[in-house]
Structure formats: structure tokens, C-alpha cells
Design a protein around this motif. Structure first.
Motif, mmCIF file in Angstrom:
data_model
loop_
_atom_site.group_PDB
_atom_site.id
_atom_site.type_symbol
_atom_site.label_atom_id
_atom_site.label_comp_id
_atom_site.label_asym_id
_atom_site.label_seq_id
_atom_site.Cartn_x
_atom_site.Cartn_y
_atom_site.Cartn_z
ATOM 1 N N VAL A 197 -9.766 0.242 -13.972
ATOM 2 C CA VAL A 197 -9.497 0.344 -12.541
ATOM 3 C C VAL A 197 -7.988 0.441 -12.372
ATOM 4 C CG1 VAL A 197 -9.716 -0.800 -10.310
ATOM 5 C CG2 VAL A 197 -11.547 -1.012 -12.011
ATOM 6 N N PRO A 198 -7.502 1.500 -11.733
ATOM 7 C CA PRO A 198 -6.053 1.643 -11.600
ATOM 8 C C PRO A 198 -5.443 0.526 -10.748
ATOM 9 C CG PRO A 198 -7.205 3.366 -10.370
ATOM 10 C CD PRO A 198 -8.241 2.570 -11.091
ATOM 11 N N ALA A 199 -4.170 0.284 -10.991
ATOM 12 C CA ALA A 199 -3.444 -0.712 -10.217
ATOM 13 C C ALA A 199 -3.266 -0.231 -8.786
ATOM 14 C CB ALA A 199 -2.074 -0.972 -10.843
ATOM 15 N N ASP A 200 -3.316 -1.178 -7.857
ATOM 16 C CA ASP A 200 -2.943 -0.856 -6.485
ATOM 17 C C ASP A 200 -1.459 -0.504 -6.481
ATOM 18 O OD1 ASP A 200 -5.478 -1.540 -5.549
ATOM 19 O OD2 ASP A 200 -4.887 -3.584 -5.014
ATOM 20 N N PRO A 201 -1.038 0.421 -5.636
ATOM 21 C CA PRO A 201 0.394 0.722 -5.572
ATOM 22 C C PRO A 201 1.169 -0.479 -5.021
ATOM 23 C CG PRO A 201 -0.823 1.986 -3.923
ATOM 24 C CD PRO A 201 -1.828 1.240 -4.730
ATOM 25 N N ILE A 202 2.432 -0.598 -5.430
ATOM 26 C CA ILE A 202 3.278 -1.669 -4.904
ATOM 27 C C ILE A 202 3.564 -1.333 -3.444
ATOM 28 C CG2 ILE A 202 5.486 -2.856 -5.076
ATOM 29 C CD1 ILE A 202 5.486 -2.181 -8.081
ATOM 30 N N PRO A 203 3.202 -2.209 -2.525
ATOM 31 C CA PRO A 203 3.343 -1.877 -1.102
ATOM 32 C C PRO A 203 4.806 -1.898 -0.637
ATOM 33 C CG PRO A 203 2.477 -4.098 -1.349
ATOM 34 C CD PRO A 203 2.578 -3.511 -2.733
ATOM 35 N N ASP A 204 5.067 -1.141 0.411
ATOM 36 C CA ASP A 204 6.412 -1.095 0.984
ATOM 37 C C ASP A 204 6.859 -2.477 1.456
ATOM 38 O OD1 ASP A 204 6.688 1.590 0.489
ATOM 39 O OD2 ASP A 204 6.068 2.207 2.502
ATOM 40 N N ARG A 205 5.948 -3.285 1.969
ATOM 41 C CA ARG A 205 6.331 -4.623 2.449
ATOM 42 C C ARG A 205 6.880 -5.477 1.309
ATOM 43 N NH1 ARG A 205 0.821 -4.802 2.093
ATOM 44 N NH2 ARG A 205 -0.036 -6.497 0.855
ATOM 45 N N PHE A 206 6.463 -5.171 0.078
ATOM 46 C CA PHE A 206 7.002 -5.867 -1.091
ATOM 47 C C PHE A 206 8.376 -5.299 -1.436
ATOM 48 C CE2 PHE A 206 7.557 -6.856 -5.574
ATOM 49 C CZ PHE A 206 7.053 -8.145 -5.674
ATOM 50 N N LYS A 207 8.454 -3.975 -1.602
ATOM 51 C CA LYS A 207 9.708 -3.334 -2.017
ATOM 52 C C LYS A 207 10.812 -3.488 -0.969
ATOM 53 C CE LYS A 207 7.569 0.546 -2.705
ATOM 54 N NZ LYS A 207 7.202 1.919 -3.060
ATOM 55 N N ASN A 208 10.440 -3.576 0.295
ATOM 56 C CA ASN A 208 11.431 -3.682 1.367
ATOM 57 C C ASN A 208 11.651 -5.113 1.827
ATOM 58 O OD1 ASN A 208 11.724 -0.893 1.356
ATOM 59 N ND2 ASN A 208 10.109 -0.609 2.860
ATOM 60 N N GLY A 209 11.073 -6.051 1.117
ATOM 61 C CA GLY A 209 11.181 -7.451 1.511
ATOM 62 C C GLY A 209 12.482 -8.095 1.073
ATOM 63 N N ASP A 210 12.684 -9.294 1.580
ATOM 64 C CA ASP A 210 13.797 -10.140 1.148
ATOM 65 C C ASP A 210 13.226 -11.157 0.167
ATOM 66 O OD1 ASP A 210 15.822 -8.990 2.744
ATOM 67 O OD2 ASP A 210 15.048 -10.052 4.493
ATOM 68 N N PHE A 211 13.845 -11.259 -0.999
ATOM 69 C CA PHE A 211 13.387 -12.150 -2.056
ATOM 70 C C PHE A 211 14.307 -13.367 -2.106
ATOM 71 C CE2 PHE A 211 12.006 -7.924 -3.050
ATOM 72 C CZ PHE A 211 10.731 -8.083 -3.580
ATOM 73 N N GLU A 212 13.745 -14.557 -2.041
ATOM 74 C CA GLU A 212 14.509 -15.790 -2.177
ATOM 75 C C GLU A 212 14.154 -16.409 -3.524
ATOM 76 O OE1 GLU A 212 14.173 -18.378 1.189
ATOM 77 O OE2 GLU A 212 15.214 -16.938 2.490
ATOM 78 N N ILE A 213 15.144 -16.442 -4.403
ATOM 79 C CA ILE A 213 14.936 -16.873 -5.784
ATOM 80 C C ILE A 213 15.479 -18.278 -5.967
ATOM 81 C CG2 ILE A 213 15.474 -16.385 -8.206
ATOM 82 C CD1 ILE A 213 15.854 -13.419 -7.306
ATOM 83 N N SER A 214 14.625 -19.181 -6.440
ATOM 84 C CA SER A 214 15.022 -20.558 -6.748
ATOM 85 C C SER A 214 14.898 -20.783 -8.245
ATOM 86 C CB SER A 214 14.135 -21.558 -6.003
ATOM 87 O OG SER A 214 14.263 -21.393 -4.611
ATOM 88 N N GLY A 215 15.903 -21.411 -8.827
ATOM 89 C CA GLY A 215 15.956 -21.676 -10.260
ATOM 90 C C GLY A 215 17.375 -21.466 -10.745
ATOM 91 N N TRP A 216 17.619 -21.632 -12.033
ATOM 92 C CA TRP A 216 18.963 -21.475 -12.588
ATOM 93 C C TRP A 216 19.395 -20.017 -12.567
ATOM 94 C CZ3 TRP A 216 22.303 -25.230 -13.083
ATOM 95 C CH2 TRP A 216 21.832 -26.546 -13.236
#
Length: 190
Positions: A95-114
Motif C-alpha cells: 500500500v503506497p504511503a500517503d503523501p506528506i500533507p501541506d499542513r505538515f510541510k508548512n507547519g511550525d515545528f517546536e523541537i525540545s531536547g539537546w
């Protein structure tokens, strides 16, 4: 208001976890586990999708030949035909992968960790240091999408491409590149 969140031992693992909360990766259907050509052919001929997969794989036989094959699991089928049946079976099972949605690619990512850049090493997402905020919009997602679609996006690849193609495109190289050398990461999509 918190958005979808991914967790992992590495930044790549956390990003992968986050992506899988949004879309389904390429995967193998568990109901397609037959090994013998006859069992595969029987399963394929049970659905229209299976017949289409046989045709797409290049299997061109008469209805009588197909009937003979299905009637006798010990029928002597040429190797080339067995290979076509197997190819069709694998094509239906994947089963092919779902495409990466625009809401993911255009989102703001908040990264916690070192997070380290040059000599500046901080544990982000604590009272002492805010999460590292990355805007996904200026990023080049081409390599990540290609690996995701092919089912080959490993945690290491995701981390490397996210740094090179998304973080650097948003906030630059940093003092001496970006290193995520901790053992626990959380990524929130906003």
C-alpha cells in the motif's frame, strides 16, 4: 493549544513519529502472506484489483489456462509466469504511503531536547530555553518526500534532511552547523 506531537530518542525518530500521526506510511497488507504461486494466484483472482495487478504485471493467458492453473496447485507453470504472478501479488500487497500533507510541510515545528550549534549547547523546551522553533514553509521537502514515498525514510535520513533542507533554509547554518545529540526529543507541529 498543543498540536500533534512526536517523541523519540533522536530528532529523526521524533519527526518520524510525528509524521506517522498525520499520515500512513507505505506498508505491506498483512492479509497478503501467501508464498506459493497457486495461493497467490487464487488470492489475486478473488478481486478486481488482483486481476488488474496481473494484467499490469504482464500476465497474458487465456481463461482456460487460468482455469487449469487454479484447478491444480501442482500444475507445471513456467518460471516466467510464476514470476509475473509473484510481481502482481507484491504490487497488490504493498500500500503506497500517503503523501506528506501541506499542513505538515508548512507547519511550525517546536523541537525540545539537546540542541548544539558551535559551542552553544542547550536543552531546548525547558524553563531555561524555549523550544527551537522552525518554520517548515521555506524548506525543501523534495528528498524527504521521495524517501517517504519509497518507504525508505529512516530516522537518520529524516534528521539529516530536516537539518539540511528545512532548518538551514529557515534559520541558516548556525555557528557551526546543527547537532541534535541528546537522547530524548519531542517535536510539536503548530
Amino acid at each position: 493549544m498543543a498540536g500533534p506531537t512526536g517523541h523519540g530518542e533522536t530528532l529523526g525518530a521524533a519527526l518520524g513519529d510525528l509524521l506517522r500521526t498525520q499520515v500512513t506510511p507505505r506498508h505491506h497488507l498483512s492479509s497478503y502472506n501467501a508464498k506459493h504461486w497457486h495461493a497467490q494466484l487464487s488470492q489475486l483472482t478473488g478481486t478486481r484489483r488482483g486481476y488488474q495487478a496481473l494484467e499490469d504485471a504482464g500476465l497474458r493467458v487465456t481463461a482456460q489456462t487460468l482455469f487449469n492453473w487454479l484447478s491444480d496447485p501442482d500444475y507445471n507453470v513456467r518460471r516466467s509466469y510464476r514470476d509475473l504472478i509473484h510481481t502482481a501479488y507484491e504490487n497488490v500487497a504493498l500500500v503506497p504511503a500517503d503523501p506528506i500533507p501541506d499542513r505538515f510541510k508548512n507547519g511550525d515545528f517546536e523541537i525540545s531536547g539537546w540542541v548544539t550549534t558551535g559551542t552553544d549547547r542547550r536543552q531546548r523546551g525547558t524553563r531555561d530555553a524555549a523550544p527551537l522553533r522552525i518554520d517548515g514553509r521555506p524548506g525543501d521537502w523534495t528528498a524527504i518526500e521521495a524517501l517517504w514515498t519509497a518507504g525508505e525514510l529512516t530516522d537518520d535520513d529524516f534528521e539529516d534532511h530536516f537539518i539540511d533542507d528545512v532548518i538551514v533554509e529557515d534559520i541558516g547554518e548556525g555557528t557551526d552547523g546543527w547537532t541534535f545529540d541528546g537522547s530524548s526529543y519531542t517535536v510539536e507541529l503548530r
